[in-house]
Scaffold this active site. Structure first.
Site: not given
Ligand code: GLV
Length: 309
Positions: A224, A272
């Site tokens: 994160r 991401h």
């Molecule tokens: C993606 O970031 C997840 O937490 O699955």
């Protein structure tokens, strides 16, 4: 049995199809802002809206379509007091291992430098890095951290691991808790962040802690963005203390257009994607857990709200 499916991005139809295929007879329902939800047995969510959460007090459990739980726990007291279950590995562990192995090998084999050279038409073999000086430090030794540790061990790198509670892992030098963080970070060449975002980990990777890594270290963040102090990383990269970073996650996503990371050649960015939810595997895992709960059995991957993951 009735299950409500909801995603902040609105992409629900393929999930409905998958649930119907795996659980014939299940009634899946969707929800839109302002609607009254019919009574449901379970909820399966990603980035839920507060108006939906307020109607989930009676469900038997809430399942998340991903591994990270910060986007749900941020609702605090507004989150129904029902069991909350995150996705276990469900195909994400191997993706994490692929992503991190690619980034580590790119730095270790100096492909980042060869990319630059090729752009300038330079043919210039560089001295090899020594593996024994390329210690990989993995922060977070959970379901997704462990496949990364194993991949690094497979290539023969010295591996350190850091976790909240002590872990004993063959061939890995392990450290636990904040009091051991300094020793863990000291001299690491590639730091891999796989930690959940909690109060304790927010801004953990700041100037002070990143400054403890080996000179010319690399950072890989796949968990994160808010764990990293982004301006501090820029300062350390500009000073050369950190040689490069591969970042898949950011404090604000999508990464805003004027962000300095976009124009920093020593930072490699991805949107991401390090471990995407595999819908096929995820639905099968959730259905197996629903069946276990219906039989009165316990399930794995229950979220501990106190710990924050
Ligand atoms: C993606 O970031 C997840 O937490 O699955």
């Amino acid at each position: 049995m009735r299950i409500v499916l909801y995603r902040g991005d609105g992409v629900i139809e393929p999930w409905e199809r998958e649930f119907s295929a795996v659980m014939p007879g299940v009634e899946t329902v969707t929800w839109k802002e302002g609607q009254l939800l019919p009574s449901c047995d379970y909820a399966v969510l990603w980035n839920p809206a507060p108006g939906l959460l307020a109607q989930l007090d009676e469900v038997k459990a809430i399942f998340l379509m991903g591994a990270g739980v910060d986007a749900v726990l941020k609702f605090g007291e507004a989150l129904p007091r029902v069991p909350l279950v995150r996705l276990g590995d469900a195909g994400m562990g191997v993706q994490m291992a692929e992503y991190v192995a690619h980034a580590v090998l790119r730095y270790f084999r100096r492909f980042d430098e060869y990319e630059q050279q090729a752009r300038h038409g330079a043919w210039n073999p560089l001295p090899q890095h020594a593996k024994e000086h390329f210690t990989i430090g993995v922060m977070g030794l959970g379901r997704l951290g462990m496949p990364v540790v194993e991949a690094m061990r497979h290539f023969g790198f010295p591996v350190r691991g850091w976790s909240r509670s002590p872990k004993d892992l063959p061939g890995v030098q392990t450290f636990a808790g904040m009091e051991a963080l300094g020793d863990f970070l000291h001299g690491i060449r590639v730091l891999v962040c796989m930690l959940p975002l909690t109060q304790e980990t927010t801004n953990l990777l700041d100037r002070h802690n990143l400054g403890r890594l080996a000179s010319g270290a690399y950072l890989i963040n796949v968990s994160r963005g808010a764990i990293l102090n982004e301006p501090d990383l820029m300062t350390l990269i500009r000073s050369g203390q950190i040689a490069g970073a591969t970042l898949d996650v950011f404090r604000h996503e999508p990464l805003p257009a004027p962000h300095p990371f976009w124009n920093e050649p020593r930072i490699t960015l991805t949107p991401h994607i390090s471990a995407l939810t595999m819908r096929h595997d995820a639905v099968r895992q959730i259905v197996a857990k629903v069946q276990a709960l219906e039989n009165g059995d316990t399930v794995t991957d229950l979220v501990d709200r106190q710990l924050g993951y």
